[in-house]
Motif scaffolding. Structure first.
Motif, PDB file in Angstrom:
ATOM      1  N   UNK A   1     -24.878  68.770   6.948  1.00 28.19           N
ATOM      2  CA  UNK A   1     -23.565  68.421   6.371  1.00 28.19           C
ATOM      3  C   UNK A   1     -22.476  68.756   7.386  1.00 28.19           C
ATOM      4  N   UNK A   2     -21.479  67.878   7.528  1.00 27.49           N
ATOM      5  CA  UNK A   2     -20.394  68.164   8.464  1.00 27.49           C
ATOM      6  C   UNK A   2     -19.040  68.025   7.773  1.00 27.49           C
ATOM      7  N   UNK A   3     -18.974  68.539   6.544  1.00 27.53           N
ATOM      8  CA  UNK A   3     -17.770  68.395   5.738  1.00 27.53           C
ATOM      9  C   UNK A   3     -17.032  69.717   5.586  1.00 27.53           C
ATOM     10  N   UNK A   4     -15.783  69.614   5.158  1.00 24.57           N
ATOM     11  CA  UNK A   4     -14.949  70.749   4.795  1.00 24.57           C
ATOM     12  C   UNK A   4     -14.634  70.629   3.310  1.00 24.57           C
ATOM     13  N   UNK A   5     -14.446  71.767   2.645  1.00 21.90           N
ATOM     14  CA  UNK A   5     -14.107  71.758   1.220  1.00 21.90           C
ATOM     15  C   UNK A   5     -12.678  72.270   1.076  1.00 21.90           C
ATOM     16  N   UNK A   6     -11.756  71.360   0.828  1.00 23.59           N
ATOM     17  CA  UNK A   6     -10.335  71.681   0.776  1.00 23.59           C
ATOM     18  C   UNK A   6      -9.707  71.007  -0.436  1.00 23.59           C
ATOM     19  N   UNK A   7      -8.992  71.795  -1.240  1.00 17.48           N
ATOM     20  CA  UNK A   7      -8.264  71.278  -2.400  1.00 17.48           C
ATOM     21  C   UNK A   7      -9.190  70.551  -3.374  1.00 17.48           C
ATOM     22  N   UNK A   8     -10.400  71.082  -3.540  1.00 18.46           N
ATOM     23  CA  UNK A   8     -11.334  70.505  -4.500  1.00 18.46           C
ATOM     24  C   UNK A   8     -12.001  69.228  -4.036  1.00 18.46           C
ATOM     25  N   UNK A   9     -11.896  68.905  -2.741  1.00 19.99           N
ATOM     26  CA  UNK A   9     -12.507  67.670  -2.225  1.00 19.99           C
ATOM     27  C   UNK A   9     -13.322  67.977  -0.976  1.00 19.99           C
ATOM     28  N   UNK A  10     -14.388  67.186  -0.829  1.00 19.14           N
ATOM     29  CA  UNK A  10     -15.180  67.249   0.391  1.00 19.14           C
ATOM     30  C   UNK A  10     -14.608  66.273   1.406  1.00 19.14           C
ATOM     31  N   UNK A  11     -14.337  66.777   2.602  1.00 21.32           N
ATOM     32  CA  UNK A  11     -13.712  65.967   3.637  1.00 21.32           C
ATOM     33  C   UNK A  11     -14.635  65.886   4.851  1.00 21.32           C
ATOM     34  N   UNK A  12     -14.686  64.711   5.446  1.00 24.01           N
ATOM     35  CA  UNK A  12     -15.416  64.500   6.694  1.00 24.01           C
ATOM     36  C   UNK A  12     -14.446  63.915   7.709  1.00 24.01           C
ATOM     37  N   UNK A  13     -13.567  64.760   8.243  1.00 24.16           N
ATOM     38  CA  UNK A  13     -12.516  64.244   9.120  1.00 24.16           C
ATOM     39  C   UNK A  13     -13.076  63.698  10.421  1.00 24.16           C
ATOM     40  N   UNK A 175     -24.329  76.826   6.408  1.00 22.57           N
ATOM     41  CA  UNK A 175     -24.835  75.890   5.397  1.00 22.57           C
ATOM     42  C   UNK A 175     -24.898  76.523   4.023  1.00 22.57           C
ATOM     43  N   UNK A 176     -25.222  77.809   3.975  1.00 22.27           N
ATOM     44  CA  UNK A 176     -25.228  78.485   2.677  1.00 22.27           C
ATOM     45  C   UNK A 176     -23.826  78.584   2.089  1.00 22.27           C
ATOM     46  N   UNK A 177     -22.801  78.672   2.958  1.00 19.48           N
ATOM     47  CA  UNK A 177     -21.420  78.706   2.480  1.00 19.48           C
ATOM     48  C   UNK A 177     -21.031  77.366   1.863  1.00 19.48           C
ATOM     49  N   UNK A 178     -21.454  76.281   2.495  1.00 15.81           N
ATOM     50  CA  UNK A 178     -21.195  74.963   1.927  1.00 15.81           C
ATOM     51  C   UNK A 178     -21.923  74.796   0.596  1.00 15.81           C
ATOM     52  N   UNK A 179     -23.121  75.355   0.502  1.00 11.33           N
ATOM     53  CA  UNK A 179     -23.871  75.335  -0.755  1.00 11.33           C
ATOM     54  C   UNK A 179     -23.092  76.090  -1.829  1.00 11.33           C
ATOM     55  N   UNK A 180     -22.556  77.251  -1.484  1.00  8.97           N
ATOM     56  CA  UNK A 180     -21.775  78.036  -2.449  1.00  8.97           C
ATOM     57  C   UNK A 180     -20.519  77.287  -2.870  1.00  8.97           C
ATOM     58  N   UNK A 181     -19.887  76.594  -1.933  1.00 12.21           N
ATOM     59  CA  UNK A 181     -18.714  75.788  -2.290  1.00 12.21           C
ATOM     60  C   UNK A 181     -19.085  74.680  -3.264  1.00 12.21           C
ATOM     61  N   UNK A 193      -8.301  76.576  -5.448  1.00  9.85           N
ATOM     62  CA  UNK A 193      -8.557  78.000  -5.666  1.00  9.85           C
ATOM     63  C   UNK A 193      -9.515  78.526  -4.602  1.00  9.85           C
ATOM     64  N   UNK A 194     -10.545  77.746  -4.298  1.00  8.64           N
ATOM     65  CA  UNK A 194     -11.488  78.089  -3.237  1.00  8.64           C
ATOM     66  C   UNK A 194     -11.486  76.965  -2.213  1.00  8.64           C
TER      67      UNK A 194
END
Length: 476
Positions: A1-13, A175-181, A193-194
């Motif tokens: 996965x190469x995404x960011x989790x910002x403002x409740x959305x997954x982003x792939x900039x 990757x575990x952090x993305x899983x937690x998100x 919030x997260x």
């Protein structure tokens, strides 16, 4: 996965560098992440700031309920997360189930309960009203050795306090952090919030730290980086909680069961291949017992089976990276060259993976780097003491003061040792972390500032306001 989790959305900039994530046992690429840039950092902090008023205004019980829901989601997805964490860091699966799943679940639940139990508003003897309020937007930067637990140890109290958070996991184990998100999204935590951004510490991490958009930074990692973060926060007069490692002693007195004490110390030292900030890496025994202790420890170390972390028979995995492996070997080889007696501690003969044989070292000067510096690998040093006062002196003779272990059959002597050793936690006669995990965790001296877990951990994310005069508030 190469995404960011910002403002409740997954982003792939687009246009961001992609960084591979390596399985340290196989050296295979198991994923990739974005090295976030200034735009991503700004977006994450802006989202956290927007979400703060509504989130902090929610009743404490409602915030706690989200933590319980997240704990349930973590439990329900526990095996997937344990396998992922084992693959990322190389921790044997049985250990991963305990410290990457069961412990974080318990931290979430116990933090929720601590929030419910806290006196958020009360009158003091002067008839002033004392309020506890969230500090604001939190920046949480976590290490690679116990990635899920460290994320949750910051996330849980921040959310319970009413703060919002921007998390940045270590680049070795993201990757575990993305899983937690994903689980945060699954339980319906409100947008912003997260937030989670990935990248190198030297790039993304530094951009986050230099931002002026947070009200508290919570960092777990090396002393050098912690000093830098503390200096940046201090210049801005922003609160920083810093957990910066240790060189923990295990003190054994002459009335203790030497076999039990040494074997337990070896096991605790070599958990996660020694990649553990509170590992008891200095075994301090009566000088007359040092040779015997070396024999017991060497035999116990030889029983470890290095291999695939997902193999049930494996009891020690690899170092988290080739750089960490090489660092450990430099320390051990240096001690050997300076005349120390060393059992093990060589590069393991395996076709792939960053494996190091566990090492036991003795006949070494107290000022030697292997005695004074945090190695973060499967390396145990055995020193001899001349009695109680000398044992306390040696135990305290490093820059660190995170944890200590002691072994004695004499209650009065135990009490003197507990009070004489300068460490944030002292574990007596083999007692490990009790449940629920609410005992405060943190250290003296260069081991850092602040505490995690339980009520003390929650207080780190709160401001205290005194209201003088008539005030009709509403707790929670």
């Amino acid at each position: 996965m190469n995404s960011l989790y910002i403002d409740g959305r997954w982003l792939s900039p687009a246009g961001r560098e992609l960084m591979p994530v390596i399985n340290p046992a196989t050296e295979e690429v198991i994923g990739s992440i974005v090295d976030a840039d200034d735009r991503d950092v700004a977006a994450a902090f802006a989202a956290a700031r927007r979400a703060l008023p509504e989130w902090s205004a929610r009743p404490v019980g409602e915030r706690a309920a989200y933590l319980d829901a997240l704990a349930g989601a973590l439990r329900d997805n526990g095996e997937r997360l344990a396998v992922l964490a084992a693959s990322e860091i190389g921790m044997p699966l049985a250990e991963s189930r305990g410290v990457q799943v069961a412990l974080p679940e318990a931290v979430l639940r116990s933090t929720a309960q601590a929030a419910r139990d806290l006196d958020w508003e009360y009158r003091d003897i002067s008839e002033s009203t004392v309020l506890r309020e969230p500090v604001g937007v939190v920046l949480g930067i976590t290490p690679w050795n116990f990635p899920v637990h460290q994320l949750v140890a910051k996330l849980a109290p921040a959310l319970a306090a009413g703060c919002t958070i921007v998390l940045k996991p270590a680049e070795l184990t993201p990757l575990n952090a993305l899983f937690l998100a994903e689980l945060c999204d699954q339980v319906g935590l409100p947008a912003g919030v997260v937030n989670l951004v990935t990248g190198r510490g030297s790039t993304t991490g530094e951009k986050l730290v230099q931002s002026r958009a947070y009200d508290l930074v919570s960092f777990t990692g090396s002393l050098a980086v912690g000093r830098h973060i503390g200096a940046v926060a201090g210049d801005r007069v922003v609160r920083a909680t810093l957990e910066l490692g240790g060189k923990s002693p295990a003190v054994v007195m002459d009335d203790a069961d030497l076999e039990a004490a040494v074997r337990t110390t070896v096991r605790n030292c070599f958990t996660n291949a020694g990649q553990k900030c509170n590992a008891p890496t200095r075994l301090i025994v009566p000088e007359t017992d040092r040779s015997r202790a070396m024999g017991i420890a060497t035999a116990a170390a030889a029983e470890y089976r290095l291999g695939d972390p997902l193999d049930p028979g494996t009891t020690m995995g690899p170092m988290a990276s080739d750089m960490q492996r090489d660092k450990v070997l430099r320390y051990v080889d240096g001690a050997r060259e300076r005349g120390a007696t060393v059992a093990g501690g060589r590069r393991a003969d395996r076709p792939t993976g960053f494996f190091v044989e566990p090492a036991v070292i003795t006949d070494v000067d107290e000022a030697d780097p292997v005695v004074q510096e945090e190695i973060f690998g499967p390396v145990l040093v055995i020193l001899g003491h001349q009695g109680e006062a000398d044992a306390i002196r040696i135990a305290n003779d490093t820059p660190y003061g995170l944890s200590a272990e002691l072994w004695s059959a004499d209650p009065a002597q135990t009490a003197r040792l507990v009070r004489g050793i300068r460490a944030g936690q002292v574990r007596v006669n083999g007692v490990r972390s009790p449940h629920p995990p609410v005992a405060p965790f943190g250290g003296y001296k260069a081991s850092g500032l602040g505490r995690e877990l339980g009520a003390f951990g929650l207080e780190e994310y709160l401001e205290v306001k005194a209201v003088l005069g008539t005030f009709e508030g509403e707790a929670g």
